[in-house]
Design an enzyme around this catalytic site. Structure first.
Site, short mmCIF file in Angstrom:
data_model
loop_
_atom_site.label_atom_id
_atom_site.label_comp_id
_atom_site.label_asym_id
_atom_site.label_seq_id
_atom_site.Cartn_x
_atom_site.Cartn_y
_atom_site.Cartn_z
N LYS A 1 37.12 -1.44 32.76
CA LYS A 1 35.54 -0.97 33.15
C LYS A 1 34.60 -1.95 32.74
O LYS A 1 34.26 -2.99 33.17
CB LYS A 1 35.42 0.28 32.30
CG LYS A 1 36.10 1.59 32.85
CD LYS A 1 35.21 2.72 33.28
CE LYS A 1 35.90 3.62 34.30
NZ LYS A 1 37.03 4.39 33.95
N ASP B 1 43.80 4.42 25.18
CA ASP B 1 43.42 4.08 26.41
C ASP B 1 41.79 3.88 26.25
O ASP B 1 41.08 4.84 26.31
CB ASP B 1 43.67 5.16 27.45
CG ASP B 1 43.01 4.73 28.93
OD1 ASP B 1 42.32 3.75 28.98
OD2 ASP B 1 43.27 5.37 30.04
C1 LIG Z 1 38.51 4.73 34.60
C2 LIG Z 1 39.69 5.06 33.61
C3 LIG Z 1 40.80 4.83 34.21
C4 LIG Z 1 41.08 4.26 35.41
O1 LIG Z 1 40.49 2.90 35.69
P1 LIG Z 1 40.47 2.55 37.37
O2 LIG Z 1 39.97 1.02 37.08
O3 LIG Z 1 39.61 3.24 37.99
O4 LIG Z 1 42.01 2.50 38.00
C5 LIG Z 1 41.69 5.08 33.09
N1 LIG Z 1 41.74 5.44 31.97
C6 LIG Z 1 40.36 5.77 31.33
C7 LIG Z 1 39.95 6.15 30.19
C8 LIG Z 1 39.06 5.63 32.48
O5 LIG Z 1 37.90 5.73 31.90
#
Ligand SMILES: *Cc1c(COP(=O)(O)O)cnc(C)c1O
Length: 417
Positions: free
Chosen positions: A267, A238
């Site tokens: 992000k 992730d």
């Molecule tokens: C922010 C984040 C998410 C979730 O993303 P959203 O767009 O807020 O749903 C998932 N995994 C990681 C590592 C994140 O930093």
């Protein structure tokens, strides 16, 4: 007070906020570079790039122009049965940045959903191959993968924001990250016990972000790769937080020289302009969905999938990574974060100061009153949001050195008393 703020306040529901005691949010008139211009005339230096999205600073003209041109031509069409250039180009460009074999891009509109799709791919690939019963994941303490029901279940169960829902969530296996002899032994024992029920291992590579900006070494990722191979599990990185330069390389997996089977991105993918996420899967996983049976298809399709404006922003953001030495900027920022935050080590309550790439962290034994600390930082003219036990900086890669100095000085000053 701004009229729209006081009128809308009775109707807006804020993220992660106790609405009974939440202070009013700061009304913003405009943004520019690393600056947030408030309605009352104050200008804040932004230390966190709007939850780590605005990696090129706000309002970057190249992204603005790309989105404006796309807006005039084609803001959005459905992705089922219709195609548009920004999405197809973006898919090719992202695949080109991935390790060999990671080549199939599934677009969604938020990070949580990208993780849900990654989990569905890992599970359904096994179902399609007749391996039922493999529906769980091994995830890690300190991890964060989103706020939806599916992703909450692979977040840290204790420290997470989701312990309330514990009884309702699907069960997964949560282990300590294998970083030393004891945790490595425990990790292997856990896998030995649970592997038959597992579809995959999910981890934020190198840095666990929303779980408290915790770092682990590249060797840990190598160990996960070996374990995943040994037990036939899909390894999911992730990189929603770590992707696009944040840890010092374009992606965190590069520092470990480890290729996962699935990567999730969001992000900074659109440079902070528009919501978009991507789940990128290996050819091998993709092939598990190919058959004469329509029911073997991946059953997912967000309404705003591959939104053309968001894809245009993402392509423009990738342009900027190609035409500017963003990674060089990150290493300059890292050096300045180190120099600027290191003095905090001597302050009361500080237990650790750490920097990796464009991430600077001051960890305290505890933050008694996060709200008061946030106010103090705003008073210093900076936008920084301490959470849990940390005050951290993740500035835009375009931040001016003088502005970064103001950020590190402000953190030190706010922690002084
Ligand atoms: C922010 C984040 C998410 C979730 O993303 P959203 O767009 O807020 O749903 C998932 N995994 C990681 C590592 C994140 O930093």
């Amino acid at each position: 007070m701004t009229a729209w703020l006081s009128e809308g306040w009775d109707h807006v529901w804020l993220p992660y906020a106790q609405m009974q005691t939440s202070p009013l949010p700061l009304p913003v008139l405009r943004t520019e570079g690393s600056r947030i211009h408030l309605a009352d005339g104050r200008i804040l230096i932004d230390g966190i790039a709007s939850w780590w999205t605005a990696c090129h600073g706000y309002n970057h003209p190249h992204i603005q122009q790309a989105v404006a041109a796309q807006l005039a031509r084609l803001p959005h069409v459905m992705f089922g049965g219709l195609a548009h250039e920004p999405a197809y180009r973006l898919a090719s460009r992202l695949a080109a940045l991935m390790p060999a074999g990671l080549e199939r891009v599934f677009f969604t509109d938020s990070g949580s959903v990208a993780v849900e799709v990654a989990m569905k791919i890992a599970i359904q690939a096994r179902l399609n191959r007749g391996q039922g019963g493999r529906t769980q994941f091994l995830a890690f303490q300190g991890g964060y993968h989103g706020d939806t029901i599916g992703t909450m279940a692979v977040c840290d169960p204790e420290e997470g924001m989701h312990s309330l829902f514990a009884g309702l969530l699907p069960r997964h296996v949560i282990a300590a990250l294998p970083v030393d002899q004891a945790s490595i032994a425990a990790f292997h024992a856990t896998l030995e016990q649970h592997h038959r029920a597992l579809a995959g291992i999910i981890v934020e590579p190198l840095v666990q972000g929303a779980g408290g900006m915790k770092f682990h070494p590249p060797e840990t990722l190598l160990l996960l790769r070996k374990a995943a191979d040994h037990y036939g599990l899909s390894l999911i990185f992730d990189e929603i937080f770590t992707g696009f330069g944040r840890t010092g390389s374009l992606f965190a997996f590069q520092q470990a020289g480890v290729a996962p089977d699935i990567i999730t991105l969001s992000k900074a993918l659109s440079g902070g302009f528009l919501p978009i996420a991507a789940t990128i899967a290996s050819r091998e996983l993709f092939d598990a969905f190919l058959s004469d049976n329509p029911a073997d298809a991946l059953m997912h399709g967000p309404t705003y999938m591959a939104n053309a404006l968001a894809c245009a922003a993402a392509n423009a953001s990738l342009d900027l990574f190609e035409t500017n030495d963003r990674l060089g900027a990150v290493s300059t920022i890292a050096a300045q974060l180190r120099a600027g935050l290191e003095p905090c080590r001597a302050l009361p309550h500080v237990v650790d100061v750490r920097v990796r790439g464009g991430i600077g962290v001051v960890q305290l034994d505890r933050i008694a009153d996060p709200q008061a600390l946030r106010q103090k930082l705003i008073g210093q003219g900076v936008w920084v949001r301490p959470f849990r036990d940390i005050v951290y900086l993740t500035p835009a890669f375009t931040i001016e050195p003088a502005d970064l100095t103001r950020l590190t000085d402000a953190v030190a000053a706010a922690l002084q008393d």
